[in-house]
Design a protein around this motif. Structure first.
Motif, mmCIF file in Angstrom:
data_model
loop_
_atom_site.group_PDB
_atom_site.id
_atom_site.type_symbol
_atom_site.label_atom_id
_atom_site.label_comp_id
_atom_site.label_asym_id
_atom_site.label_seq_id
_atom_site.Cartn_x
_atom_site.Cartn_y
_atom_site.Cartn_z
ATOM 1 N N GLU A 39 0.852 -1.177 0.000
ATOM 2 C CA GLU A 39 0.000 0.000 0.000
ATOM 3 C C GLU A 39 0.896 1.237 0.000
ATOM 4 O O GLU A 39 2.106 1.137 0.224
ATOM 5 C CB GLU A 39 -0.892 0.015 1.246
ATOM 6 N N GLY A 60 -3.364 4.487 1.180
ATOM 7 C CA GLY A 60 -4.272 4.131 0.093
ATOM 8 C C GLY A 60 -3.708 2.980 -0.711
ATOM 9 O O GLY A 60 -2.619 2.471 -0.440
ATOM 10 N N ASP A 62 -2.770 3.100 -3.878
ATOM 11 C CA ASP A 62 -1.642 3.540 -4.696
ATOM 12 C C ASP A 62 -1.254 4.953 -4.270
ATOM 13 O O ASP A 62 -1.884 5.544 -3.388
ATOM 14 C CB ASP A 62 -1.954 3.448 -6.194
ATOM 15 N N GLU A 65 -4.054 7.721 -4.691
ATOM 16 C CA GLU A 65 -5.102 7.650 -3.680
ATOM 17 C C GLU A 65 -4.589 8.164 -2.335
ATOM 18 O O GLU A 65 -5.301 8.862 -1.612
ATOM 19 C CB GLU A 65 -5.631 6.228 -3.525
ATOM 20 N N GLU A 68 -4.615 11.918 -2.553
ATOM 21 C CA GLU A 68 -6.005 12.389 -2.507
ATOM 22 C C GLU A 68 -6.564 12.313 -1.089
ATOM 23 O O GLU A 68 -7.243 13.230 -0.624
ATOM 24 C CB GLU A 68 -6.878 11.562 -3.446
ATOM 25 N N LEU A 69 -6.277 11.227 -0.383
ATOM 26 C CA LEU A 69 -6.768 11.065 0.987
ATOM 27 C C LEU A 69 -6.127 12.079 1.932
ATOM 28 O O LEU A 69 -6.793 12.628 2.810
ATOM 29 C CB LEU A 69 -6.523 9.638 1.480
ATOM 30 N N LEU A 157 -8.671 7.788 -13.548
ATOM 31 C CA LEU A 157 -8.370 8.751 -12.493
ATOM 32 C C LEU A 157 -9.225 10.007 -12.477
ATOM 33 O O LEU A 157 -9.374 10.622 -11.431
ATOM 34 C CB LEU A 157 -6.893 9.169 -12.582
#
Length: 164
Positions: A39, A60, A62, A65, A68-69, A157
């Protein structure tokens, strides 16, 4: 406000906390890294808000992600803070009131590439630094500002609400 020496930043923003005396709130997003599990984690930090003095991370599937998180966590922390609810947390250069949140999206469906620009037009040569993470390229200007991001696999994406 010291920054963590072991977090390499890919982006940061300085907000003003309108207290007496005024002070800065510095938000930083770090470079995502792969965990032994496969991860990806992305560190982030908010200096200047009570309770956020330490570096944190989100994980996340990848690297995109994870970034983004981390951005979502920062937005939620800032919006939910007592300082924001009291109207004390603002961008240094924004006038009183709401700041526009417009982005400009172009999508080449045949090449499966999209570009999300933070301003109406990014001039060739304006991006002086790039950061590549998996299927995303972040373009930065000479003052360190994020100009835009290119999504190499846009079909996967690009969020549905940005597809034009």
């Amino acid at each position: 406000m010291g920054r963590s020496a072991d977090m390499y930043e890919i982006a940061h923003r300085v907000l003003a906390l309108r207290t007496d005396p005024p002070r800065d709130v510095v938000v930083a997003i770090g470079v995502p890294y792969e965990e032994p599990t496969g991860e990806w984690s992305c560190p982030y930090r908010i200096d200047g808000l009570a309770g956020w003095e330490h570096e944190r991370k989100v994980t996340g599937l990848d690297s995109l992600e994870a970034v983004e998180l981390a951005m979502a966590m920062v937005r939620a922390a800032l919006a939910g803070s007592h300082e924001a609810k009291e109207g004390l947390l603002t961008w240094d250069d924004e006038p009183a009131g709401q700041r526009a949140q417009t982005v400009y999206v172009s999508w080449d469906k045949l090449r499966n590439i999209a570009y999300i620009a933070m301003k109406h037009e990014v001039v060739p040569g304006e991006a002086v630094r790039q950061f590549v993470a998996e299927d995303i390229v972040l373009d930065y200007g000479d003052a360190g500002q994020l100009l835009g991001l290119e999504l190499i696999d846009a079909e996967r994406l690009l969020p549905a609400e940005m597809r034009i």
